[in-house]
Write a protein that holds these residues in place. Structure first.
Motif, PDB file in Angstrom:
ATOM      1  N   ALA A 234       0.841  -1.125   0.083  1.00  0.00           N
ATOM      2  CA  ALA A 234       0.061   0.141  -0.088  1.00  0.00           C
ATOM      3  C   ALA A 234       0.732   1.134   0.026  1.00  0.00           C
ATOM      4  CB  ALA A 234      -0.811  -0.052   1.165  1.00  0.00           C
ATOM      5  N   ARG A 235       1.974   1.156   0.711  1.00  0.00           N
ATOM      6  CA  ARG A 235       2.895   2.481   0.733  1.00  0.00           C
ATOM      7  C   ARG A 235       3.369   2.706  -0.680  1.00  0.00           C
ATOM      8  NH1 ARG A 235       7.051   1.564   5.072  1.00  0.00           N
ATOM      9  NH2 ARG A 235       5.558   2.705   6.685  1.00  0.00           N
ATOM     10  N   GLY A 236       3.708   1.864  -1.347  1.00  0.00           N
ATOM     11  CA  GLY A 236       4.227   1.797  -2.753  1.00  0.00           C
ATOM     12  C   GLY A 236       3.298   2.441  -3.714  1.00  0.00           C
ATOM     13  N   GLN A 237       1.935   2.373  -3.200  1.00  0.00           N
ATOM     14  CA  GLN A 237       0.837   2.765  -4.181  1.00  0.00           C
ATOM     15  C   GLN A 237       0.126   4.147  -3.829  1.00  0.00           C
ATOM     16  OE1 GLN A 237      -0.078   1.320  -7.142  1.00  0.00           O
ATOM     17  NE2 GLN A 237       1.780   0.004  -6.641  1.00  0.00           N
ATOM     18  N   PHE A 238       0.631   4.737  -2.606  1.00  0.00           N
ATOM     19  CA  PHE A 238       0.046   5.978  -2.205  1.00  0.00           C
ATOM     20  C   PHE A 238       0.078   7.180  -3.160  1.00  0.00           C
ATOM     21  CE2 PHE A 238      -0.056   9.761   0.031  1.00  0.00           C
ATOM     22  CZ  PHE A 238      -1.163   9.841   0.621  1.00  0.00           C
ATOM     23  N   GLY A 239       1.323   6.972  -3.899  1.00  0.00           N
ATOM     24  CA  GLY A 239       1.623   8.136  -4.961  1.00  0.00           C
ATOM     25  C   GLY A 239       0.516   8.216  -6.081  1.00  0.00           C
ATOM     26  N   LYS A 240      -0.272   7.047  -6.199  1.00  0.00           N
ATOM     27  CA  LYS A 240      -1.384   7.201  -7.193  1.00  0.00           C
ATOM     28  C   LYS A 240      -2.341   8.251  -7.063  1.00  0.00           C
ATOM     29  CE  LYS A 240      -3.428   3.559  -8.336  1.00  0.00           C
ATOM     30  NZ  LYS A 240      -4.084   2.185  -8.493  1.00  0.00           N
ATOM     31  N   LEU A 241      -2.216   8.777  -5.773  1.00  0.00           N
ATOM     32  CA  LEU A 241      -3.258   9.949  -5.438  1.00  0.00           C
ATOM     33  C   LEU A 241      -2.483  11.486  -5.908  1.00  0.00           C
ATOM     34  CD1 LEU A 241      -3.819   8.094  -2.397  1.00  0.00           C
ATOM     35  CD2 LEU A 241      -5.785   9.578  -2.943  1.00  0.00           C
ATOM     36  N   TRP A 242      -1.536  11.414  -6.130  1.00  0.00           N
ATOM     37  CA  TRP A 242      -0.845  12.650  -6.591  1.00  0.00           C
ATOM     38  C   TRP A 242      -1.133  12.841  -8.153  1.00  0.00           C
ATOM     39  CZ3 TRP A 242       1.056  16.836  -4.567  1.00  0.00           C
ATOM     40  CH2 TRP A 242       1.652  17.788  -5.158  1.00  0.00           C
ATOM     41  N   ARG A 243      -1.936  13.984  -8.193  1.00  0.00           N
ATOM     42  CA  ARG A 243      -2.199  14.332  -9.525  1.00  0.00           C
ATOM     43  C   ARG A 243      -1.685  15.646 -10.103  1.00  0.00           C
ATOM     44  NH1 ARG A 243      -5.895  10.273 -11.414  1.00  0.00           N
ATOM     45  NH2 ARG A 243      -5.406   8.531 -10.201  1.00  0.00           N
ATOM     46  N   GLY A 244      -0.600  15.627 -10.741  1.00  0.00           N
ATOM     47  CA  GLY A 244      -0.124  16.582 -11.216  1.00  0.00           C
ATOM     48  C   GLY A 244       0.407  17.578 -10.087  1.00  0.00           C
ATOM     49  N   GLU A 245      -0.201  18.610  -9.659  1.00  0.00           N
ATOM     50  CA  GLU A 245       0.506  19.509  -8.377  1.00  0.00           C
ATOM     51  C   GLU A 245      -0.405  19.582  -7.186  1.00  0.00           C
ATOM     52  OE1 GLU A 245       1.032  23.271  -9.951  1.00  0.00           O
ATOM     53  OE2 GLU A 245       2.629  23.077 -11.159  1.00  0.00           O
ATOM     54  N   GLN A 246      -1.150  18.516  -7.157  1.00  0.00           N
ATOM     55  CA  GLN A 246      -2.018  18.218  -5.921  1.00  0.00           C
ATOM     56  C   GLN A 246      -2.383  16.751  -5.783  1.00  0.00           C
ATOM     57  OE1 GLN A 246      -5.751  20.484  -7.453  1.00  0.00           O
ATOM     58  NE2 GLN A 246      -6.476  19.116  -5.692  1.00  0.00           N
ATOM     59  N   PHE A 247      -2.649  16.680  -4.333  1.00  0.00           N
ATOM     60  CA  PHE A 247      -3.027  15.136  -4.172  1.00  0.00           C
ATOM     61  C   PHE A 247      -4.828  15.285  -4.343  1.00  0.00           C
ATOM     62  CE2 PHE A 247       0.496  14.881  -1.482  1.00  0.00           C
ATOM     63  CZ  PHE A 247       0.860  13.323  -2.001  1.00  0.00           C
ATOM     64  N   ALA A 248      -5.396  14.254  -4.610  1.00  0.00           N
ATOM     65  CA  ALA A 248      -6.652  14.044  -5.044  1.00  0.00           C
ATOM     66  C   ALA A 248      -7.354  14.028  -3.680  1.00  0.00           C
ATOM     67  CB  ALA A 248      -7.122  12.707  -6.032  1.00  0.00           C
ATOM     68  N   ASP A 249      -8.647  14.147  -3.672  1.00  0.00           N
ATOM     69  CA  ASP A 249      -9.326  14.196  -2.470  1.00  0.00           C
ATOM     70  C   ASP A 249      -9.724  12.671  -2.283  1.00  0.00           C
ATOM     71  OD1 ASP A 249     -10.567  15.317   0.050  1.00  0.00           O
ATOM     72  OD2 ASP A 249     -12.364  14.527  -1.072  1.00  0.00           O
ATOM     73  N   PHE A 250     -10.070  11.993  -3.398  1.00  0.00           N
ATOM     74  CA  PHE A 250     -10.223  10.559  -3.597  1.00  0.00           C
ATOM     75  C   PHE A 250     -10.077   9.935  -5.020  1.00  0.00           C
ATOM     76  CE2 PHE A 250     -14.592  12.195  -3.762  1.00  0.00           C
ATOM     77  CZ  PHE A 250     -14.967  11.510  -4.627  1.00  0.00           C
ATOM     78  N   LEU A 251      -9.675   8.728  -5.054  1.00  0.00           N
ATOM     79  CA  LEU A 251     -10.002   8.148  -6.287  1.00  0.00           C
ATOM     80  C   LEU A 251     -11.033   7.445  -6.388  1.00  0.00           C
ATOM     81  CD1 LEU A 251      -6.121   6.505  -6.394  1.00  0.00           C
ATOM     82  CD2 LEU A 251      -6.843   8.655  -6.874  1.00  0.00           C
ATOM     83  N   THR A 252     -11.565   7.602  -7.761  1.00  0.00           N
ATOM     84  CA  THR A 252     -12.918   6.859  -7.960  1.00  0.00           C
ATOM     85  C   THR A 252     -12.633   5.310  -8.298  1.00  0.00           C
ATOM     86  OG1 THR A 252     -13.098   7.182 -10.192  1.00  0.00           O
ATOM     87  CG2 THR A 252     -13.707   8.986  -8.915  1.00  0.00           C
ATOM     88  N   GLU A 253     -13.724   4.695  -8.369  1.00  0.00           N
ATOM     89  CA  GLU A 253     -13.460   3.166  -8.589  1.00  0.00           C
ATOM     90  C   GLU A 253     -12.932   2.925 -10.221  1.00  0.00           C
ATOM     91  OE1 GLU A 253     -16.114  -1.217  -8.151  1.00  0.00           O
ATOM     92  OE2 GLU A 253     -17.412   0.797  -8.201  1.00  0.00           O
ATOM     93  N   ALA A 254     -13.542   3.821 -10.988  1.00  0.00           N
ATOM     94  CA  ALA A 254     -13.167   3.636 -12.312  1.00  0.00           C
ATOM     95  C   ALA A 254     -11.520   4.052 -12.535  1.00  0.00           C
ATOM     96  CB  ALA A 254     -13.867   4.402 -13.330  1.00  0.00           C
ATOM     97  N   GLY A 255     -10.873   4.634 -11.532  1.00  0.00           N
ATOM     98  CA  GLY A 255      -9.625   4.950 -11.802  1.00  0.00           C
ATOM     99  C   GLY A 255      -9.407   6.549 -11.842  1.00  0.00           C
ATOM    100  N   GLY A 256     -10.585   7.206 -11.752  1.00  0.00           N
ATOM    101  CA  GLY A 256     -10.363   8.768 -11.825  1.00  0.00           C
ATOM    102  C   GLY A 256     -10.129   9.482 -10.531  1.00  0.00           C
ATOM    103  N   ALA A 257      -9.952  10.733 -10.703  1.00  0.00           N
ATOM    104  CA  ALA A 257      -9.420  11.468  -9.170  1.00  0.00           C
ATOM    105  C   ALA A 257     -10.483  12.663  -9.196  1.00  0.00           C
ATOM    106  CB  ALA A 257      -8.195  11.882  -9.674  1.00  0.00           C
ATOM    107  N   ASP A 258     -11.109  12.825  -7.764  1.00  0.00           N
ATOM    108  CA  ASP A 258     -11.696  13.904  -7.494  1.00  0.00           C
ATOM    109  C   ASP A 258     -10.554  14.712  -7.171  1.00  0.00           C
ATOM    110  OD1 ASP A 258     -12.872  15.856  -5.683  1.00  0.00           O
ATOM    111  OD2 ASP A 258     -14.778  14.741  -6.305  1.00  0.00           O
ATOM    112  N   LEU A 259     -10.630  16.017  -7.622  1.00  0.00           N
ATOM    113  CA  LEU A 259      -9.438  17.055  -7.220  1.00  0.00           C
ATOM    114  C   LEU A 259      -9.976  18.355  -6.366  1.00  0.00           C
ATOM    115  CD1 LEU A 259      -7.498  17.187 -10.735  1.00  0.00           C
ATOM    116  CD2 LEU A 259      -6.995  16.057  -8.427  1.00  0.00           C
ATOM    117  N   SER A 260     -11.402  18.143  -5.745  1.00  0.00           N
ATOM    118  CA  SER A 260     -11.659  19.055  -4.783  1.00  0.00           C
ATOM    119  C   SER A 260     -10.753  19.447  -3.779  1.00  0.00           C
ATOM    120  CB  SER A 260     -12.988  18.318  -4.061  1.00  0.00           C
ATOM    121  OG  SER A 260     -14.108  18.013  -5.097  1.00  0.00           O
ATOM    122  N   VAL A 261     -10.378  20.619  -3.451  1.00  0.00           N
ATOM    123  CA  VAL A 261      -9.822  21.132  -2.646  1.00  0.00           C
ATOM    124  C   VAL A 261     -10.341  21.201  -1.097  1.00  0.00           C
ATOM    125  CG1 VAL A 261      -8.092  22.885  -1.846  1.00  0.00           C
ATOM    126  CG2 VAL A 261      -8.511  22.554  -4.267  1.00  0.00           C
TER     127      VAL A 261
END
Length: 670
Positions: free
Chosen positions: A490-517
């Motif tokens: 899990a630690r090796g995969q946490f980086g999946k939440l980093w999207r460009g210049e911010q962390f996603a608020d959550f990742l969706t089941e389809a692999g998308g990212a909610d970038l709400s601040v």
């Protein structure tokens, strides 16, 4: 200010002058450690349907209201009388002259002392709740050159604390000597104690009294009820003065507070010991720690079933909540020198685990618990490790570790509400239609306002923190960790939440990212096991500061977002819609401070807390409010909130310790 009492112990003292003391929007809280409580304005004006005595029948829940306010009248031998109490009967219209007569209110260790002056007669009233009593006590000191008469009684109810009487309460009042009983429901008993004065029982007929609750009106709730007023005794105060006590207890049976003045002395000594304990445990001896140590005590309660310590999430309407208890544990117990309470609190929620989940909340009616939380159990493991690290209690760690491993196994294999580790990346998935699982948990009928099904950022950080805690606890006990492989994956995969210049608020089941601040990224990065680079931390801090940071907390949604709601107020559906859509919360501010301190920005961290330091005396005096309206920063929600108090205390101590280290190191090279 903080000073010393008669025995040389610490005492927190705050004086409100006549004008400040008239502010009905400043509220005082008293508690009995069993979930029972009393609250009202500084001067004692009822502000909500949750009035002057609410007692628990199944601690700390199943609470009923018994008394709205004491009835207090003063008359002079030469003629003239005045009501010392004040009841709001319509907006800014009062029955009684209690506010007009104020000389001031002093809080000593957050116990209120009201002082009134009428025709040269000075009446000082102190109020407190003896621990474990279901009782509120009022102590009157009357100073008068000539004899006067003090009439005492009460404005009574007998109802669920959340409800209002729709008509005149069907109650009967009986007075026998210096005792009275109010019957017709659960019952209330009242006693007058006057060692220096004669007491005359009264047979006056009870009367209906209208009472308006301004904070219930502000929340769009029913705001007016009829209570039963009753004059019970006349106390003949001799020239020079006397002391008198009015003791009001829930129920018709139970132990009496035999000596109210001795009980008050015991309570003040106990509160001063709380301050000394917090100063010793935290290493920080200042007014903020002293104030918050006494405030913290209000939230720690004894639970009957399952037995052990628990935490009332907020007064006046919350019961005990698992997530809130675990987040609050560090500030309420570990930094206040209450390690035994911390252990008992952990034990309460370990006993209540079900399929790897802690109760989200125990129901107010005493009928069970809800388990709709993905973060409560993970916060439990994090809190457990903090307890063991501070206390060195390896015996408790050894007892709890099998339950920790079982808890994590449920998460790895899958448990309720779709909570399970993803077989592909090891991150923790959670989500079920129509169910709110994270701390952003508002649901209006079938509408989950902030649906975050998928992989929320703070849940992944908590998942890593819980897995890492199991590893460290195991190694500390000389045992083989059970979850090291899951942690590494899990630690090796946490980086999946980093999207460009911010962390996603959550990742969706389809692999998308909610970038709400939202502030969840601060909660995530503040946990020590969250992998984050220096660049990521810097960009995250800049984002928080530019879009979320306020003087009293963090916005729950960026004001730049089209969904932002800047007003927290109105009827419940309006409040709930804004609750996590821009409303400011105090407790996540501590995580922002954690991030600043990680970067060595001590001065900026201190500045971040300055607003809350001032807020301590704005709403629920000595405490920190639950939320603030997004645009105006007007305090809202519960005026007394456990995790707001606990996390402010934790952040304040961390900053003070960092300042001390910087001072000890001396100035740098010039």
């Amino acid at each position: 200010m903080t000073g010393t009492g008669d025995a040389g112990q610490a005492v927190v003292e705050r004086r409100f002058g006549p004008w400040e003391a008239r502010d009905v929007d400043r509220e005082v809280l008293l508690t009995d450690g069993l979930g029972g409580f009393s609250l009202g304005s500084l001067a004692g004006v009822p502000t909500r349907c949750y009035g002057a005595l609410n007692a628990s029948r199944r601690p700390p829940v199943d609470r009923f209201a018994h008394l709205v306010a004491p009835l207090e009248e003063l008359s002079a031998a030469g003629g003239g009388e005045v009501a010392l109490h004040a009841l709001e009967v319509a907006p800014d219209a009062f029955e009684g002259r209690g506010l007009d007569l104020l000389a001031g209110v002093t809080l000593r260790d957050l116990l209120p002392e009201r002082e009134q002056l009428w025709r040269g007669v000075r009446v000082t009233r102190r109020a407190f709740m003896p621990p474990g009593s279901g009782t509120v006590v009022y102590l009157y000191d009357i100073e008068a050159r000539e004899a006067v008469t003090l009439t005492l009684g009460g404005f009574f109810v007998d109802r669920d604390m959340h409800d209002l009487h729709r008509g005149v309460p069907d109650l009967r009042v009986q007075v026998q000597g210096r005792r009275a009983a109010v019957t017709g429901g659960r019952g209330t008993r009242v006693r007058v104690v006057a060692p220096d004065a004669a007491v005359q029982p009264l047979e006056a007929a009870p009367f209906p009294q209208r009472v308006y609750y301004r904070y219930d009106r502000a929340r769009g709730e029913p705001d007016t009820e009829t209570v039963l007023g009753a004059r019970l005794w006349q106390v003949q105060v001799p020239a020079g003065g006397a002391r008198v006590a009015l003791v009001v207890s829930a129920g018709l049976e139970g132990p009496d507070v035999l000596d109210p003045w001795a009980a008050y002395a015991q309570e003040t000594a106990r509160r001063r010991a709380l301050v000394e304990g917090a100063w010793a445990a935290s290493g920080v001896r200042d007014e903020v720690v002293a104030t918050l140590a006494v405030a913290a005590d209000a939230y720690l309660v004894q639970r009957a079933q399952p037995p052990g310590r628990s935490v009332i999430a907020g007064y006046p309407w919350f019961a005990d909540w698992g997530r809130d208890a675990m987040i609050s544990l560090t500030g309420l117990t570990l930094l206040t020198g209450r390690a035994a309470d911390a252990r008992s609190l952990l034990g309460t929620f370990l006993q209540a685990l079900r399929r790897g989940l802690t109760p989200n909340n125990f129901h107010e009616d005493g009928g069970g618990a809800g388990y709709n939380t993905v973060d409560g159990a993970l916060w439990l493991v994090v809190a457990l490790e903090r307890y063991v690290a501070l206390t060195g209690d390896l015996g408790f760690a050894r007892e709890a570790l099998p339950q920790v491993r079982e808890l994590l196994r449920w998460h790895l294999d899958g448990t309720d509400h779709g909570i399970r580790a993803d077989r592909e990346d090891g991150l923790l998935w959670s989500g079920e239609a129509g169910v709110q699982l994270t701390w952003m948990d508002v649901k209006i009928h079938d509408w989950v306002v902030t649906p975050r099904s998928g992989k929320p950022v703070e849940i992944q950080a908590l998942w890593l923190g819980a897995l890492a805690a199991e590893e460290r606890l195991s190694e500390g006990l000389g045992q083989v960790p059970a979850c090291s492989a899951a942690l590494a994956r899990a630690r090796g995969q946490f980086g999946k939440l980093w999207r460009g210049e911010q962390f996603a608020d959550f990742l969706t089941e389809a692999g998308g990212a909610d970038l709400s601040v939202r502030p969840n990224v601060a909660l995530a990065l503040a946990l020590p096991d969250t992998p984050v680079s220096g660049v990521q931390l810097d960009l995250t801090l800049r984002l928080i500061e530019s879009q979320l940071l306020t003087p009293v907390g963090l916005h729950t949604l960026s004001p730049l977002d089209a969904r932002y709601l800047g007003n927290y107020g109105g009827v419940r559906v309006q409040r709930d819609a804004a609750y996590h859509q821009g409303t400011v919360w105090a407790w996540p501010l501590a995580s922002y401070v954690d991030l600043l301190l990680r970067g060595g920005e001590v001065a900026r961290a201190r500045a971040a807390l300055s607003g809350l330091s001032g807020h301590l005396w704005e709403a629920g005096v000595g405490h920190v409010s639950e939320v603030f309206s997004g645009d105006s920063l007007r305090p809202g929600g519960c005026p007394f909130q456990a995790w707001s108090v606990a996390e402010f205390l934790r952040a304040h101590v961390l900053v003070a310790q960092a300042e001390s280290r910087a001072g000890a190191a001396g100035p740098g090279p010039t």
